[in-house]
Write a protein that holds these residues in place. Structure first.
Motif, PDB file in Angstrom:
ATOM      1  N   VAL A  69       0.838  -1.163   0.218  1.00  0.00           N
ATOM      2  CA  VAL A  69       0.065  -0.107  -0.016  1.00  0.00           C
ATOM      3  C   VAL A  69       0.908   1.111  -0.089  1.00  0.00           C
ATOM      4  O   VAL A  69       0.455   2.317  -0.527  1.00  0.00           O
ATOM      5  N   TYR A  70       1.917   1.181   0.856  1.00  0.00           N
ATOM      6  CA  TYR A  70       2.889   2.237   0.702  1.00  0.00           C
ATOM      7  C   TYR A  70       4.000   2.350  -0.142  1.00  0.00           C
ATOM      8  O   TYR A  70       4.528   3.269  -0.410  1.00  0.00           O
ATOM      9  N   GLU A  72       6.074   1.351  -3.513  1.00  0.00           N
ATOM     10  CA  GLU A  72       5.942   0.938  -4.904  1.00  0.00           C
ATOM     11  C   GLU A  72       6.623  -0.319  -5.569  1.00  0.00           C
ATOM     12  O   GLU A  72       7.293  -1.048  -4.862  1.00  0.00           O
ATOM     13  N   SER A  73       6.203  -0.850  -6.798  1.00  0.00           N
ATOM     14  CA  SER A  73       6.698  -2.071  -7.200  1.00  0.00           C
ATOM     15  C   SER A  73       8.365  -1.847  -7.575  1.00  0.00           C
ATOM     16  O   SER A  73       8.897  -2.813  -7.505  1.00  0.00           O
ATOM     17  N   GLY A  74       8.583  -0.838  -7.348  1.00  0.00           N
ATOM     18  CA  GLY A  74      10.214  -0.472  -7.662  1.00  0.00           C
ATOM     19  C   GLY A  74      11.106  -0.925  -6.639  1.00  0.00           C
ATOM     20  O   GLY A  74      12.363  -0.918  -6.393  1.00  0.00           O
ATOM     21  N   PHE A  75      10.386  -1.253  -5.386  1.00  0.00           N
ATOM     22  CA  PHE A  75      11.128  -1.843  -4.290  1.00  0.00           C
ATOM     23  C   PHE A  75      10.995  -3.070  -4.110  1.00  0.00           C
ATOM     24  O   PHE A  75       9.843  -3.804  -4.702  1.00  0.00           O
ATOM     25  N   ASP A 104      19.254   1.913  -1.598  1.00  0.00           N
ATOM     26  CA  ASP A 104      18.478   2.898  -2.012  1.00  0.00           C
ATOM     27  C   ASP A 104      17.100   2.777  -1.403  1.00  0.00           C
ATOM     28  O   ASP A 104      16.359   3.696  -0.815  1.00  0.00           O
ATOM     29  N   ALA A 105      16.691   1.549  -1.582  1.00  0.00           N
ATOM     30  CA  ALA A 105      15.216   1.043  -1.211  1.00  0.00           C
ATOM     31  C   ALA A 105      15.088   1.349   0.194  1.00  0.00           C
ATOM     32  O   ALA A 105      13.940   1.803   0.877  1.00  0.00           O
ATOM     33  N   ARG A 108      14.816   5.101   1.126  1.00  0.00           N
ATOM     34  CA  ARG A 108      13.492   5.467   0.877  1.00  0.00           C
ATOM     35  C   ARG A 108      12.415   4.988   1.691  1.00  0.00           C
ATOM     36  O   ARG A 108      11.538   5.880   2.136  1.00  0.00           O
ATOM     37  N   TYR A 112       9.688   7.197   3.921  1.00  0.00           N
ATOM     38  CA  TYR A 112       8.231   6.576   4.124  1.00  0.00           C
ATOM     39  C   TYR A 112       7.832   6.500   5.529  1.00  0.00           C
ATOM     40  O   TYR A 112       6.906   7.056   5.967  1.00  0.00           O
ATOM     41  N   SER A 330      13.094  -6.341  -8.943  1.00  0.00           N
ATOM     42  CA  SER A 330      13.088  -4.723  -8.460  1.00  0.00           C
ATOM     43  C   SER A 330      14.552  -4.767  -7.775  1.00  0.00           C
ATOM     44  O   SER A 330      14.873  -3.615  -7.344  1.00  0.00           O
ATOM     45  N   ASP A 331      15.057  -5.558  -7.450  1.00  0.00           N
ATOM     46  CA  ASP A 331      16.359  -5.619  -6.930  1.00  0.00           C
ATOM     47  C   ASP A 331      17.527  -5.176  -7.793  1.00  0.00           C
ATOM     48  O   ASP A 331      18.224  -6.130  -8.570  1.00  0.00           O
TER      49      ASP A 331
END
Ligand code: SF4
Lengths: 395, 441
Positions: A69-70, A72-75, A104-105, A108, A112, A330-331
């Protein structure tokens, strides 16, 4: 005697499997617990302050949809799992939370988590503190890291309400170094010609040290290691795991069911955790900063050539017959490393299997099994090592 | 320029998947004409032995300007390749070399073009060979891309660190120009200053060029002048209804000069943009004379399809009149201070926070939406980039609280291979009709 060793192992495994248990008990006994996300948080300082440091981690049962929910799929999905456990309240027992910049994830995620404290009425985890620790080996980074470590000490002193005494830090360094030395010794029982510790057990033992009190852990591991040479030799193709990190053992179990043994890995929940000791002869802050700064970097913070060099060195040292690069979707960092890593492994005549865009939990057990079987059979057939199996892509 | 390739594989070079924009203003035409000329003269200089730096967008280009080192910005080159419809060809090359399909397309086009065996057939004759590469570690992939790229050319690369704030400021845009010592924690500025000094020494050694303090001060002054014109333009557009221009006009008019900042040309073109916009307003010109919807495009520009937005102007009298490019150029660049290098550090130290980190970005978006009388925002999210994610949950929440409809779309800004024009158009149409409540004209 073997029985004694087994019982220490089962206690370690229990600490891994029930990863919140020790912390909850600690809290119930009026101790303060500190959750950490990221591999640069110096546990020594937390232990010195009388806290119980606990790694924030997902489990194979975590339903990552809550985190999604919080995030994005880039994580990558591991971050989704960790984030989920924080926001769903699994860590509501924590007194404090520290995040460091391992990737980076993660950075971020810190923004959040902090933003959630800013915009939501109710949050079920402590306000995060960021330990900004730089990874380039420049002198300016080393100085920055010293100053940020002093900031962390200041924060700890605010949390405890008293100064952090140097002798306590020295004592905690000794304890953590002992953990690392013991884990390194455990590692030698995996890398040797006749391995006696499976990858699954190794992953659980390493993990247990992040979920329980260190002195107790050291005692249990010592007991286990005293008897480990009497354990049966584990037969199977020797494999090395690289790529993304693993905080549950599903994938390791899948490999070791196929007549293979994982003799090493280079991710953060594997050998990187105990790599390098804090120098006990120097100023304790210098020693701590240097240990966390000068270890080999995780993929997320390393250049491709650093990863190529560290992989080939580790694979040769572990006498691995094959490498599996397991990468979460996404890694991105290990995906950038892979093509060059494959080139060096090809040169070394070590076959590599790429399992790319993986989920947090093994999604297609049958499909995975087939790929692993094929790879392991191929290695067995080509015992000369001079073979080259193409990595598979799931694009 | 060399003739196009004829082989089957090379037929994919320049495949048309998007539409170029129809330009309302003269400024973007001047800017795009200038950038081609500038690039060709840069090629000549480099061929004559001048050094060339290849840099990421968030690297302090002012330092290169003060040292007279020509540079090419990674993302600018991506946008050029993309606008020339060459991204599918280059990205396919990257995949052929073992890199997965959806890996960092926004920042890897230049690396991809380095795999081309006929680089001279790239846009405007392709990128010349660089002397150095410089990036900033704002995501995990930057050091990978830049190291791979620099090894390909056998040149040295320098990575600037990125630090993380602990404080959440209120209204950063009010503090940024003059009160940046208050806005950014001192240790972050101190570290960036050290990092910049290291970069200058690296450039001195690797290019043989000299850093001129005098020129540097002039560069900073020119950047501020450019930013002030951008601010005036943004303010003018924001309070004018119907909007005189759309982002199709302003994105190239702002971004081409952004990569040339610190030059008199960049100031002049920013001034030209301001005067042209003012002239349009005075003449009563507008994107949609009967403007019914003012829209925001949040996130990166759709570089391969800048003409996309014009469909909505015709069908709904809806103008996409806000993008991050002009707004950021207005709020995030101007800096005034005593110590020139520290002042420059203050421009870059928080750039990532302002653009991609909630609540810095979400608060700013909402402030801009209100100032521009926005009725709906379209937020583009690239799934293959953690950085561009930008806290979608928080952005959504901030817009909900401000009562401004928001549509979040997933697409890559440079890779046209996955773009479905019909689907995207339908989604935005549905949003305009059902969320904002405006039917076709
Ligand atoms: S994560 Fe995003 S910003 Fe970073 S290299 Fe990839 S595409 Fe670029």
């Amino acid at each position: 005697m073997e029985k004694e060793s087994r019982s220490s192992l089962s206690k370690l495994i229990e600490a891994y499997d029930k990863r919140d248990l020790a912390a909850i008990q600690w809290s119930e006994n009026q101790g303060q617990t500190v959750g950490f996300l990221g591999s640069e948080v110096p546990e020594e300082l937390l232990i010195a302050a009388g806290f119980l440091p606990i790694k924030v981690a997902g489990t194979e049962k975590t339903d990552t949809r809550i985190g999604s929910v919080y995030l994005e799929s880039g994580f990558d999905p591991m971050i989704h799992a960790q984030f989920t456990r924080l926001v769903e309240g699994s860590y509501s027992y924590l007194d404090h939370l520290i995040v460091s910049n391992s990737s980076d994830a993660l950075i971020r995620s810190y923004y959040y988590l902090r933003a959630l404290h800013h915009v939501e009425r109710e949050v079920l985890f402590p306000k995060p503190f960021f330990h900004d620790f730089l990874h380039t080996k420049f002198h300016s980074s080393a100085l920055y890291n010293r100053d940020r470590t002093k900031d962390l000490i200041n924060q700890i002193e605010v949390w405890t309400g008293e100064p952090l005494r140097e002798e306590r830090i020295v004592e905690a360094i000794k304890t953590c170094n002992e953990t690392r030395t013991l884990l390194k010794k455990m590692d030698s029982f995996r890398r040797c010609e006749q391995p006696r510790i499976s990858g699954v057990h190794a992953l659980k033992i390493i993990g247990a040290s992040m979920f329980m009190e260190k002195v107790e852990f050291n005692n249990l591991l010592k007991q286990y290691l005293d008897k480990v040479s009497e354990m049966p030799v584990i037969k199977g193709v020797r494999l090395f795991v690289t790529g993304s990190s693993h905080e549950h053992t599903q994938f390791y179990e899948a490999i070791e069911r196929e007549q293979a043994v994982i003799v090493g890995e280079d991710h953060e929940n594997g050998s990187r955790y105990y790599e390098g000791l804090v120098d006990q002869e120097v100023d304790p802050i210098d020693g701590i900063v240097d240990r966390y700064h000068y270890r080999f970097n995780p993929s997320s913070q390393a250049t491709v050539s650093e990863r190529v060099a560290s992989l080939s060195e580790n694979v040769v040292a572990a006498k691995a017959q094959g490498v599996i690069s397991f990468i979460y979707r996404s890694d991105d960092a290990p995906s950038w490393d892979f093509p060059e890593q494959k080139k060096i492994l090809d040169k070394l005549g070590i076959p590599v299997l790429l399992l790319d865009k993986q989920d947090y939990k093994v999604a297609d057990e049958k499909g995975l099994r087939k790929k692993l079987n094929q790879f392991i059979d191929e290695i067995k057939r080509n015992s000369s090592k001079n073979i080259n199996i193409e990595g598979e892509r799931n694009d | 320029m060399t003739e196009p390739h004829t082989s089957a594989k090379k037929d994919t070079r320049g495949t048309q998947r998007g539409t170029a924009s129809v330009k309302r203003l003269n400024t973007p035409k001047l800017a795009t004409a200038y950038q081609k000329e500038w690039f060709l003269s840069l090629r000549e200089k480099v061929e004559a032995g001048e050094p060339l730096a290849f840099v990421n967008a968030d690297v302090p280009q002012e330092i290169f300007r003060a040292m007279d080192i020509p540079y090419v910005v990674n993302q600018w080159w991506s946008s050029v390749c993309s606008a020339k419809q060459m991204s599918p060809y280059y990205l396919d090359l990257l995949n052929e070399h073992g890199y997965r399909q959806d890996l960092c397309r926004y920042c890897s086009l230049s690396l991809a073009s380095a795999f081309d065996t006929e680089p001279e057939k790239g846009p405007w004759g392709g990128l010349p060979k660089p002397t150095v590469a410089v990036t900033r570690l704002t995501c995990d992939s930057q050091s990978k891309i830049f190291e791979l790229w620099s090894k390909k050319f056998g040149v040295n690369f320098y990575a600037l660190e990125n630090t993380v704030p602990r404080e959440i400021p209120n209204n950063w845009w009010e503090l940024a120009p003059d009160k940046w010592e208050q806005l950014f924690e001192p240790h972050r500025l101190d570290h960036m200053l050290e990092d910049f000094k290291g970069l200058i020494r690296f450039l001195e050694i690797n290019t043989g060029k000299v850093f001129s303090e005098t020129k540097f001060k002039k560069v900073l002054q020119l950047v501020n002048e450019q930013a002030e014109y951008n601010r005036k333009t943004r303010d003018l557009i924001s309070k004018t209804k119907p909007s005189p221009v759309s982002i199709t006009d302003t994105v190239p008019a702002v971004m081409v000069p952004q990569w040339q900042r610190g030059t008199q040309w960049a100031v002049d073109i920013a001034k030209h943009l301001y005067e042209e916009v003012k002239g349009l307003i005075e003449a009563g010109e507008a994107v949609c004379k009967n403007e019914r919807v003012r829209l925001m495009w949040l996130g990166r520009g759709l570089w391969f399809n800048l003409g996309f937005y014009q469909h909505f102007e015709k069908k709904y009298d809806a103008s996409f009149m806000w993008s991050i490019y002009l707004a950021l150029a207005s709020d995030a660049y101007a800096r005034y201070g005593e110590d020139p290098l520290r002042t420059l550090a203050s421009r870059f130290v928080g750039m990532e926070d302002m653009l991609h980190m909630p609540p810095w970005n979400s608060d700013w978006y909402v402030k801009e939406a209100k100032n521009n009388n926005i009725q709906g925002a379209v937020h583009i999210i690239s799934d293959s980039c953690t950085m561009s994610a930008g806290g979608t949950y928080f952005v959504k929440k901030a817009f909900e609280e401000a009562n401004i409809p928001l549509l979040q779309l997933h697409a890559d800004p440079v890779d046209s291979r996955g773009w479905d024009n019909d689907v995207m158009t339908a989604k935005i149409e549905d949003f305009i009709e059902n969320e904002i409540g405006v039917k076709p004209c």
